[in-house]
Design a protein around this motif. Structure first.
Motif, PDB file in Angstrom:
ATOM      1  N   PHE A 170     -19.016  33.814   5.679  1.00  0.00           N
ATOM      2  CA  PHE A 170     -18.536  32.790   6.601  1.00  0.00           C
ATOM      3  C   PHE A 170     -17.456  33.346   7.518  1.00  0.00           C
ATOM      4  O   PHE A 170     -17.440  33.068   8.729  1.00  0.00           O
ATOM      5  N   LEU A 171     -16.533  34.134   6.974  1.00  0.00           N
ATOM      6  CA  LEU A 171     -15.480  34.732   7.792  1.00  0.00           C
ATOM      7  C   LEU A 171     -16.082  35.660   8.849  1.00  0.00           C
ATOM      8  O   LEU A 171     -15.632  35.688   9.995  1.00  0.00           O
ATOM      9  N   ALA A 172     -17.093  36.433   8.447  1.00  0.00           N
ATOM     10  CA  ALA A 172     -17.751  37.332   9.399  1.00  0.00           C
ATOM     11  C   ALA A 172     -18.405  36.532  10.517  1.00  0.00           C
ATOM     12  O   ALA A 172     -18.365  36.919  11.697  1.00  0.00           O
ATOM     13  N   TYR A 173     -19.002  35.387  10.178  1.00  0.00           N
ATOM     14  CA  TYR A 173     -19.629  34.510  11.168  1.00  0.00           C
ATOM     15  C   TYR A 173     -18.592  33.975  12.143  1.00  0.00           C
ATOM     16  O   TYR A 173     -18.789  33.991  13.364  1.00  0.00           O
ATOM     17  N   MET A 174     -17.455  33.521  11.630  1.00  0.00           N
ATOM     18  CA  MET A 174     -16.408  32.972  12.488  1.00  0.00           C
ATOM     19  C   MET A 174     -15.830  34.024  13.434  1.00  0.00           C
ATOM     20  O   MET A 174     -15.532  33.751  14.593  1.00  0.00           O
TER      21      MET A 174
END
Length: 233
Positions: A170-174
């Motif tokens: 999720f952090l990579a997506y953000m």
């Protein structure tokens, strides 16, 4: 009329605040809920009083990248003031909570009645434009570690908690980066004693240290909020 915990609504006169609230309803914001997709007809606007929402730009062949964030300092969908009723990006709930929701027609009618609301929405749109421009430059020129620190600070400001449920995916997506980059950046912040991360649980241990590790964009964002978003009445 008591405070709603949304700064934009609470900056209005008592009469305008009461009228706006009467025209809307409280709705839950569920984690990972999609409130709008690019080009989709916009039916509502949202004034979060807890939780927060990411604005994610999508590019064909890529997963997307966050270009802005909104919480109880403002609203989602204020561009309806411009007469445009289509979402320009994916609106994704990043932190669960609640929001005041108005239909677009009710919001447009409220804008016609209240000069204070028009002024507040105009200022908030300017802040979002500046935030999105700054995020584009930040994504291009700043390293993942300082960007991650900034993102965590922005999220904590809106969530009002030291602990988050976050995966590296999720952090990579953000942040619009590869998962391995987020893993390395989060590991560095953890070794510095600024955060603790284990099995999707992230805890901020040293807020002031995290501010020192963040890129200058975080301070720039805060200066924009202080200058253009009126404090609660």
């Amino acid at each position: 009329m008591s405070a709603t915990q949304n700064r934009l609504i609470d900056s209005l006169s008592q009469a305008d605040r009461a009228s706006l609230i009467k025209a809307g309803e409280v709705v839950p914001l569920q984690m990972a809920e999609v409130l709008g997709e690019p080009g989709q007809v916009q039916r509502h606007v949202y004034f979060p009083h807890s939780g927060y929402i990411s604005m994610v730009a999508l590019l064909k062949g890529h997963t997307g990248v966050e270009v802005g964030m909104v919480g109880r300092e403002g609203m989602l969908g204020g561009h309806a003031l411009l007469g445009v009723v289509a979402w320009p990006w994916r609106a994704l709930v990043q932190g669960p909570g609640e929001a005041w929701r108005l239909s677009v027609p009710a919001f447009v009618a409220a804008l016609a009645r209240s000069s204070g609301l028009r002024r507040g929405v105009q200022r908030h749109l300017y802040v979002l434009m500046a935030q999105q421009a700054g995020t584009a430059a930040c994504t291009r020129f700043h390293l993942i570690g300082p960007r991650l620190a900034r993102w965590l600070l922005m999220s904590q400001d809106r969530a009002q908690t030291h602990q988050f449920q976050l995966t590296h995916e999720f952090l990579a997506y953000m942040l619009g980066v590869r998962r391995v980059g987020v893993t390395a950046a989060a590991g560095a912040l953890q070794r510095m004693g600024l955060i603790e991360y284990h099995r999707g649980e992230l805890r901020v241990l040293d807020r002031s240290g995290l501010e020192g590790a963040a890129c200058a964009c975080y301070a720039t964002d805060n200066a924009l909020y202080a200058q253009w978003l009126a404090p609660a009445a």
